[in-house]
Write a protein that holds these residues in place. Structure first.
Motif, mmCIF file in Angstrom:
data_model
loop_
_atom_site.group_PDB
_atom_site.id
_atom_site.type_symbol
_atom_site.label_atom_id
_atom_site.label_comp_id
_atom_site.label_asym_id
_atom_site.label_seq_id
_atom_site.Cartn_x
_atom_site.Cartn_y
_atom_site.Cartn_z
ATOM 1 N N VAL A 133 -13.838 -38.143 -27.686
ATOM 2 C CA VAL A 133 -13.328 -37.282 -27.734
ATOM 3 C C VAL A 133 -12.430 -37.562 -28.349
ATOM 4 O O VAL A 133 -12.164 -36.319 -29.160
ATOM 5 N N LEU A 134 -11.361 -38.366 -29.125
ATOM 6 C CA LEU A 134 -10.219 -38.876 -29.902
ATOM 7 C C LEU A 134 -11.319 -38.801 -30.993
ATOM 8 O O LEU A 134 -10.327 -37.951 -31.710
ATOM 9 N N THR A 135 -12.419 -39.343 -31.785
ATOM 10 C CA THR A 135 -12.953 -39.301 -32.821
ATOM 11 C C THR A 135 -13.099 -38.210 -32.684
ATOM 12 O O THR A 135 -12.443 -38.230 -34.656
ATOM 13 N N ILE A 136 -13.379 -37.551 -32.063
ATOM 14 C CA ILE A 136 -13.781 -35.723 -33.177
ATOM 15 C C ILE A 136 -12.376 -35.653 -33.068
ATOM 16 O O ILE A 136 -12.418 -34.428 -34.731
ATOM 17 N N GLY A 137 -11.731 -35.542 -32.105
ATOM 18 C CA GLY A 137 -10.107 -35.275 -32.857
ATOM 19 C C GLY A 137 -10.065 -35.157 -33.743
ATOM 20 O O GLY A 137 -9.095 -34.173 -34.868
ATOM 21 N N GLN A 138 -9.718 -37.254 -34.137
ATOM 22 C CA GLN A 138 -9.465 -36.757 -35.260
ATOM 23 C C GLN A 138 -9.535 -37.159 -36.666
ATOM 24 O O GLN A 138 -9.382 -36.538 -37.793
ATOM 25 N N ILE A 139 -11.244 -36.724 -36.768
ATOM 26 C CA ILE A 139 -11.579 -36.586 -37.861
ATOM 27 C C ILE A 139 -11.912 -35.492 -38.118
ATOM 28 O O ILE A 139 -11.292 -34.991 -39.164
ATOM 29 N N THR A 140 -11.147 -34.400 -36.969
ATOM 30 C CA THR A 140 -11.539 -32.963 -37.282
ATOM 31 C C THR A 140 -10.190 -32.825 -38.482
ATOM 32 O O THR A 140 -10.546 -31.430 -39.017
ATOM 33 N N ILE A 141 -9.045 -32.846 -37.336
ATOM 34 C CA ILE A 141 -8.401 -32.609 -37.524
ATOM 35 C C ILE A 141 -7.234 -33.320 -39.107
ATOM 36 O O ILE A 141 -7.133 -32.316 -39.807
ATOM 37 N N GLY A 142 -7.954 -34.696 -38.968
ATOM 38 C CA GLY A 142 -7.620 -35.415 -40.488
ATOM 39 C C GLY A 142 -7.856 -34.360 -41.225
ATOM 40 O O GLY A 142 -7.852 -34.641 -42.669
ATOM 41 N N LEU A 143 -9.548 -34.555 -41.764
ATOM 42 C CA LEU A 143 -9.733 -33.507 -42.575
ATOM 43 C C LEU A 143 -8.714 -32.089 -43.428
ATOM 44 O O LEU A 143 -8.970 -31.912 -44.322
ATOM 45 N N TYR A 144 -9.449 -31.307 -41.679
ATOM 46 C CA TYR A 144 -8.226 -30.526 -42.031
ATOM 47 C C TYR A 144 -6.953 -30.311 -42.375
ATOM 48 O O TYR A 144 -6.790 -29.617 -43.401
ATOM 49 N N ALA A 145 -6.631 -31.268 -42.601
ATOM 50 C CA ALA A 145 -4.598 -31.293 -42.487
ATOM 51 C C ALA A 145 -4.084 -32.429 -44.144
ATOM 52 O O ALA A 145 -3.512 -32.562 -43.861
ATOM 53 N N ASN A 146 -5.813 -33.079 -44.303
ATOM 54 C CA ASN A 146 -5.687 -34.290 -45.377
ATOM 55 C C ASN A 146 -4.959 -35.444 -45.497
ATOM 56 O O ASN A 146 -4.149 -35.605 -45.902
ATOM 57 N N ALA A 147 -4.745 -35.927 -44.051
ATOM 58 C CA ALA A 147 -4.630 -36.791 -42.994
ATOM 59 C C ALA A 147 -4.971 -37.889 -42.909
ATOM 60 O O ALA A 147 -6.279 -38.375 -42.089
ATOM 61 N N PHE A 148 -5.493 -38.501 -44.610
ATOM 62 C CA PHE A 148 -6.538 -39.496 -44.432
ATOM 63 C C PHE A 148 -6.634 -40.638 -43.053
ATOM 64 O O PHE A 148 -7.141 -41.445 -43.090
ATOM 65 N N SER A 149 -5.620 -40.952 -43.497
ATOM 66 C CA SER A 149 -4.446 -41.878 -42.256
ATOM 67 C C SER A 149 -5.359 -42.106 -41.139
ATOM 68 O O SER A 149 -5.579 -42.574 -40.990
ATOM 69 N N LEU A 150 -5.195 -40.497 -40.395
ATOM 70 C CA LEU A 150 -5.928 -39.921 -39.161
ATOM 71 C C LEU A 150 -7.145 -40.259 -39.999
ATOM 72 O O LEU A 150 -7.919 -40.808 -37.921
ATOM 73 N N VAL A 151 -8.618 -40.464 -40.513
ATOM 74 C CA VAL A 151 -8.941 -40.411 -40.706
ATOM 75 C C VAL A 151 -9.966 -41.681 -40.362
ATOM 76 O O VAL A 151 -10.212 -42.264 -40.074
ATOM 77 N N ALA A 152 -9.238 -42.631 -41.018
ATOM 78 C CA ALA A 152 -9.486 -43.686 -40.867
ATOM 79 C C ALA A 152 -9.370 -44.131 -39.646
ATOM 80 O O ALA A 152 -9.534 -45.224 -38.876
ATOM 81 N N ASP A 153 -7.766 -43.520 -38.970
ATOM 82 C CA ASP A 153 -7.842 -44.500 -37.231
ATOM 83 C C ASP A 153 -8.876 -43.674 -36.548
ATOM 84 O O ASP A 153 -8.884 -44.152 -35.895
ATOM 85 N N SER A 154 -9.107 -42.729 -36.902
ATOM 86 C CA SER A 154 -10.945 -42.532 -36.146
ATOM 87 C C SER A 154 -11.950 -43.157 -36.237
ATOM 88 O O SER A 154 -12.383 -43.819 -35.950
ATOM 89 N N MET A 155 -11.912 -43.815 -37.468
ATOM 90 C CA MET A 155 -13.055 -45.158 -37.253
ATOM 91 C C MET A 155 -12.646 -46.301 -36.637
ATOM 92 O O MET A 155 -13.295 -47.012 -36.684
#
Length: 392
Positions: free
Chosen positions: A35-57
């Motif tokens: 659940v957290l992975t899906i949320g981080q990727i979705t929000i990270g891409l939408y909000a331009n938060a690439f650190s959040l996308v990296a944390d999703s990995m």
């Protein structure tokens, strides 16, 4: 950061309960991370938060390791078989080793990515506030998962789950860094995110090395701590009939402890009594130390510790000894004779048990002189004693 361990005196759950508990904890962790992975990727891409996308990995890597825990917990609980007489506990150890490698790799990845962000800060796009709230949600989820998994690991005595719990704590730390970095970036201090990520990268790498080192020590059969060994040694020494102890060896296999030891008993007791003492030692150790899964007890009549002098003479076997006694008794021994032989270092002590009927035709004075002369010529014989049975 120290990993708490369960007390030695607590009861260890049975294999079926333990395996079920490990599977349930792993499934909860896997669902949370998914659940957290899906949320981080979705929000990270939408909000331009690439650190959040990296944390999703990072979280996705946790999901993979949770599945590893699930498989290892099921396989590790399988009973012993012909090819694996000590069980399959080493599967959990291997899984812990892989988990340590993953944590270390994630730590190095954080260090690398933070360095790259520091070099290209001007190219970073603006962030949206929703990324900060997603980072806080991730932080709360990871911290809650840490406490849940650690409690399960302690209850089930599963080092693998405890390692997974500390992995979740490292994730919570990284999520805290992401939250602080995004918050600092939103406040205008854009350098805080990569700098804090580098610090947490070191923390994660340190945790991974600790988990890796612990699993490696178990694979090379590292013994228990001096305190734990001292407690087991005291239990053995306090067992009635034990007059000495040496060569106590211990090693771990996942949550299990395997031991073997040499106990010294009175050399003149019977084999069955020595066996009874060894059984008593086994049961007392298993009861006083529930973490001990198997304990091999070797019974010695004397201290055969390699540090002590080992026998250099080749002592005769029973057939030769009985033949010698036949000559001393001038062929008047009953067939078969009742002979007790005590091998004590480089010497023999022999006891011959005869009935009054066996002794009736023997000149006892001449027998004594023959035995005394024989002992004078044969120094490896310390004593030859003739005992008479007066009651059936």
């Amino acid at each position: 950061m120290d990993h708490p361990t369960a007390s030695a005196g607590s009861r260890r759950p049975d294999d079926a309960t333990r395996a079920h508990g490990i599977r349930r904890a792993a499934l909860v962790a896997a669902a949370t991370n998914a659940v957290l992975t899906i949320g981080q990727i979705t929000i990270g891409l939408y909000a331009n938060a690439f650190s959040l996308v990296a944390d999703s990995m990072h979280t996705f890597a946790d999901l993979a390791t949770d599945l590893l825990v699930l498989v290892a917990g099921r396989r590790g609980a399988e009973p012993a078989d012909r090819e694996h007489p000590y069980g399959h506990g080493r599967i959990e150890t291997i899984a812990s080793l892989i988990l340590g490698l993953v944590i270390s790799g994630v730590g190095m990845g954080f260090l690398w990515s933070s360095g790259m962000r520091l070099q290209h800060m001007d190219a970073a796009p603006p962030l949206l506030p929703i990324a900060f709230w997603m980072a806080l949600v991730t932080l709360a989820g990871k911290e809650g998962l840490f406490h849940y998994t650690r409690a399960a690991g302690r209850r089930l005595k599963a080092p693998l789950l405890e390692a997974s719990a500390w992995h979740a704590r490292s994730d919570a730390a990284s999520s805290l860094v992401v939250a602080a970095g995004i918050g600092g970036s939103l406040a205008g201090y854009r350098f805080l995110e990569p700098l804090a990520a580098a610090l947490v990268g070191f923390l994660i790498l340190h945790m991974g090395i600790r988990v890796l080192w612990k699993a490696a020590r178990e694979l090379i059969d590292t013994g228990l701590s001096e305190v734990e060994v001292a407690r087991i040694r005291e239990t053995i020494r306090n067992t009635p009939g034990v007059v000495g102890l040496h060569d106590l060896r211990t090693r771990r296999m996942a949550d299990r402890v395997l031991c073997d030891a040499h106990i010294q008993v009175d050399p003149h007791i019977t084999v069955s009594e020595g066996h009874q003492i060894s059984d008593t030692v086994y049961l007392r150790v298993r009861r006083a130390h529930p973490e001990v899964e198997d304990f091999l007890v070797h019974v010695d009549a004397e201290n055969d510790d390699p540090q002590h002098k080992m026998p250099t003479l080749q002592l005769p076997e029973r057939t030769e000894i009985v033949r010698t006694l036949g000559h001393l008794f001038e062929g008047q021994l009953p067939a078969p004779p009742r002979v007790l032989i005590h091998y004590l270092g480089e010497h023999l002590e022999v006891q011959v048990l005869l009935t009054e009927r066996d002794l009736a035709g023997i000149d006892r004075s001449q027998l004594r002189r023959r035995i005394e002369g024989f002992l004078a010529d044969q120094p490896q014989y310390r004593a030859i004693t003739v005992l008479s049975e007066i009651a059936p």
